[in-house]
Write a protein that holds these residues in place. Structure first.
Motif, PDB file in Angstrom:
ATOM      1  N   MET A   1       0.849  -1.361   0.175  1.00  0.00           N
ATOM      2  CA  MET A   1      -0.146   0.353  -0.077  1.00  0.00           C
ATOM      3  C   MET A   1       0.517   1.220   0.053  1.00  0.00           C
ATOM      4  N   SER A   2       0.577   2.198  -0.798  1.00  0.00           N
ATOM      5  CA  SER A   2       1.224   3.383  -0.738  1.00  0.00           C
ATOM      6  C   SER A   2       1.270   3.752   0.296  1.00  0.00           C
ATOM      7  N   GLU A   3       2.193   5.251   0.553  1.00  0.00           N
ATOM      8  CA  GLU A   3       2.101   6.095   1.369  1.00  0.00           C
ATOM      9  C   GLU A   3       0.815   6.803   1.672  1.00  0.00           C
ATOM     10  N   LEU A   4      -0.028   7.432   1.001  1.00  0.00           N
ATOM     11  CA  LEU A   4      -1.172   8.480   0.529  1.00  0.00           C
ATOM     12  C   LEU A   4      -2.563   7.577   0.790  1.00  0.00           C
ATOM     13  N   PHE A   5      -2.210   6.324   0.521  1.00  0.00           N
ATOM     14  CA  PHE A   5      -3.418   5.754   0.777  1.00  0.00           C
ATOM     15  C   PHE A   5      -2.966   4.931   2.593  1.00  0.00           C
ATOM     16  N   GLU A   6      -2.310   5.245   3.164  1.00  0.00           N
ATOM     17  CA  GLU A   6      -1.948   4.560   5.168  1.00  0.00           C
ATOM     18  C   GLU A   6      -2.568   5.881   4.960  1.00  0.00           C
ATOM     19  N   PHE A   7      -1.847   6.807   4.538  1.00  0.00           N
ATOM     20  CA  PHE A   7      -2.731   8.738   5.092  1.00  0.00           C
ATOM     21  C   PHE A   7      -3.569   8.239   4.799  1.00  0.00           C
ATOM     22  N   GLY A   8      -4.266   8.560   4.086  1.00  0.00           N
ATOM     23  CA  GLY A   8      -5.909   8.266   3.988  1.00  0.00           C
ATOM     24  C   GLY A   8      -6.385   7.562   4.908  1.00  0.00           C
ATOM     25  N   LYS A   9      -6.252   6.332   5.031  1.00  0.00           N
ATOM     26  CA  LYS A   9      -6.716   5.484   6.320  1.00  0.00           C
ATOM     27  C   LYS A   9      -7.448   6.042   7.045  1.00  0.00           C
ATOM     28  N   ALA A  10      -5.921   6.424   7.704  1.00  0.00           N
ATOM     29  CA  ALA A  10      -5.574   7.195   9.104  1.00  0.00           C
ATOM     30  C   ALA A  10      -6.319   7.662   9.209  1.00  0.00           C
ATOM     31  N   ILE A  11      -6.858   9.098   8.149  1.00  0.00           N
ATOM     32  CA  ILE A  11      -7.739  10.074   8.155  1.00  0.00           C
ATOM     33  C   ILE A  11      -9.309  10.064   8.562  1.00  0.00           C
ATOM     34  N   LEU A  12      -9.431   9.029   7.401  1.00  0.00           N
ATOM     35  CA  LEU A  12     -10.741   8.510   7.702  1.00  0.00           C
ATOM     36  C   LEU A  12     -10.971   7.825   9.691  1.00  0.00           C
ATOM     37  N   ALA A  13     -10.198   6.738  10.018  1.00  0.00           N
ATOM     38  CA  ALA A  13     -10.243   5.789  10.581  1.00  0.00           C
ATOM     39  C   ALA A  13     -10.546   7.928  12.274  1.00  0.00           C
ATOM     40  N   SER A  14      -9.729   8.452  11.828  1.00  0.00           N
ATOM     41  CA  SER A  14     -10.781  10.144  12.766  1.00  0.00           C
ATOM     42  C   SER A  14     -11.134  11.073  12.368  1.00  0.00           C
ATOM     43  N   GLN A  15     -12.891   9.895  11.593  1.00  0.00           N
ATOM     44  CA  GLN A  15     -13.669  10.908  11.037  1.00  0.00           C
ATOM     45  C   GLN A  15     -14.962  10.368  12.137  1.00  0.00           C
ATOM     46  N   PRO A  16     -15.338  10.282  12.913  1.00  0.00           N
ATOM     47  CA  PRO A  16     -16.248   9.426  13.970  1.00  0.00           C
ATOM     48  C   PRO A  16     -17.487   9.215  13.167  1.00  0.00           C
ATOM     49  N   PHE A  17     -17.831  10.342  12.051  1.00  0.00           N
ATOM     50  CA  PHE A  17     -18.856   9.708  12.100  1.00  0.00           C
ATOM     51  C   PHE A  17     -18.760   9.321  10.652  1.00  0.00           C
ATOM     52  N   SER A  18     -17.652   8.923   9.631  1.00  0.00           N
ATOM     53  CA  SER A  18     -17.504   8.060   8.685  1.00  0.00           C
ATOM     54  C   SER A  18     -17.212   6.823   9.150  1.00  0.00           C
ATOM     55  N   THR A  19     -16.689   5.968  10.623  1.00  0.00           N
ATOM     56  CA  THR A  19     -16.526   5.443  10.966  1.00  0.00           C
ATOM     57  C   THR A  19     -17.812   4.456  11.831  1.00  0.00           C
ATOM     58  N   MET A  20     -19.022   5.409  12.333  1.00  0.00           N
ATOM     59  CA  MET A  20     -20.044   5.532  12.518  1.00  0.00           C
ATOM     60  C   MET A  20     -20.948   4.810  11.972  1.00  0.00           C
ATOM     61  N   LEU A  21     -20.839   4.899  10.383  1.00  0.00           N
ATOM     62  CA  LEU A  21     -21.279   4.753   8.596  1.00  0.00           C
ATOM     63  C   LEU A  21     -20.698   3.502   8.814  1.00  0.00           C
ATOM     64  N   GLY A  22     -19.736   3.335   8.533  1.00  0.00           N
ATOM     65  CA  GLY A  22     -18.595   2.105   8.141  1.00  0.00           C
ATOM     66  C   GLY A  22     -18.047   2.269   6.756  1.00  0.00           C
ATOM     67  N   THR A  23     -17.899   3.062   6.649  1.00  0.00           N
ATOM     68  CA  THR A  23     -17.480   4.096   5.368  1.00  0.00           C
ATOM     69  C   THR A  23     -15.894   2.926   5.067  1.00  0.00           C
ATOM     70  N   GLU A  24     -15.373   2.645   4.061  1.00  0.00           N
ATOM     71  CA  GLU A  24     -14.305   1.998   3.793  1.00  0.00           C
ATOM     72  C   GLU A  24     -14.103   2.960   2.880  1.00  0.00           C
ATOM     73  N   LEU A  25     -12.033   3.262   2.575  1.00  0.00           N
ATOM     74  CA  LEU A  25     -11.630   3.849   1.883  1.00  0.00           C
ATOM     75  C   LEU A  25     -10.897   2.881   0.300  1.00  0.00           C
ATOM     76  N   GLU A  26     -11.432   2.374  -0.610  1.00  0.00           N
ATOM     77  CA  GLU A  26     -10.655   1.178  -1.453  1.00  0.00           C
ATOM     78  C   GLU A  26      -9.464   2.163  -2.704  1.00  0.00           C
ATOM     79  N   ILE A  27      -9.582   3.181  -2.485  1.00  0.00           N
ATOM     80  CA  ILE A  27      -9.247   4.021  -3.872  1.00  0.00           C
ATOM     81  C   ILE A  27      -8.395   5.365  -3.576  1.00  0.00           C
ATOM     82  N   PHE A  28      -7.484   5.299  -2.550  1.00  0.00           N
ATOM     83  CA  PHE A  28      -6.871   6.944  -2.602  1.00  0.00           C
ATOM     84  C   PHE A  28      -6.021   7.178  -3.511  1.00  0.00           C
ATOM     85  N   GLU A  29      -5.959   7.845  -4.694  1.00  0.00           N
ATOM     86  CA  GLU A  29      -4.080   8.023  -5.129  1.00  0.00           C
ATOM     87  C   GLU A  29      -4.422   9.646  -5.964  1.00  0.00           C
ATOM     88  N   PRO A  30      -3.598   9.643  -5.851  1.00  0.00           N
ATOM     89  CA  PRO A  30      -3.400  11.544  -6.918  1.00  0.00           C
ATOM     90  C   PRO A  30      -4.227  11.709  -8.111  1.00  0.00           C
TER      91      PRO A  30
END
Length: 137
Positions: A1-30
């Motif tokens: 996994m790319s550094e950008l993708f890992e960063f994106g996953k960490a951002i999503l995990a820090s969003q309480p509303f997104s985690t409550m809904l169960g949102t997943e990041l599948e692709i995150f690239e430039p």
């Protein structure tokens, strides 16, 4: 996994509303981001469709991810959504791309697709302006 993708996953995990809904990041690239959400009964309105607010949230977040992929830390400045048909299915997929970007702003577009037993259908299209965060909020 790319550094950008890992960063994106960490951002999503820090969003309480997104985690409550169960949102997943599948692709995150430039220039591109794909977010998914498994449909649950709690996300539906009285007619059995996924609530428009949930569809709108997913588009908004995907737009900001796409913009943030080229700008860095970003927020939505504005966006517009067109609902094309009821969101029916087992999963929603929001695919966002950058249409144009500069140093501090990006214009992005998102297609929200519902996946179900009868295939895939685009249920909404959104476009938004994403701005780089230049200071602490």
């Amino acid at each position: 996994m790319s550094e950008l993708f890992e960063f994106g996953k960490a951002i999503l995990a820090s969003q309480p509303f997104s985690t409550m809904l169960g949102t997943e990041l599948e692709i995150f690239e430039p220039g591109t981001a794909v977010l998914t959400l498994v449909v649950r009964d709690e996300l539906k309105q009285q007619h059995g469709f996924v609530h428009g607010g949930v569809v709108s949230y997913l588009a908004d977040n995907a737009l900001t991810y796409a913009g943030g992929s080229v700008l860095g830390d970003s927020v939505t400045s504005e966006y517009k959504i067109n609902y094309l048909r009821p969101a029916l299915g087992e999963k929603l997929v929001a695919k966002a791309t950058v249409l144009s970007s500069g140093k501090n702003q990006a214009v992005c577009q998102c297609h929200v697709i519902a996946i179900g037993g009868d295939g895939e259908r685009t249920v909404a299209v959104a476009q938004g302006t994403i701005n780089k965060v230049n200071q602490k909020i």
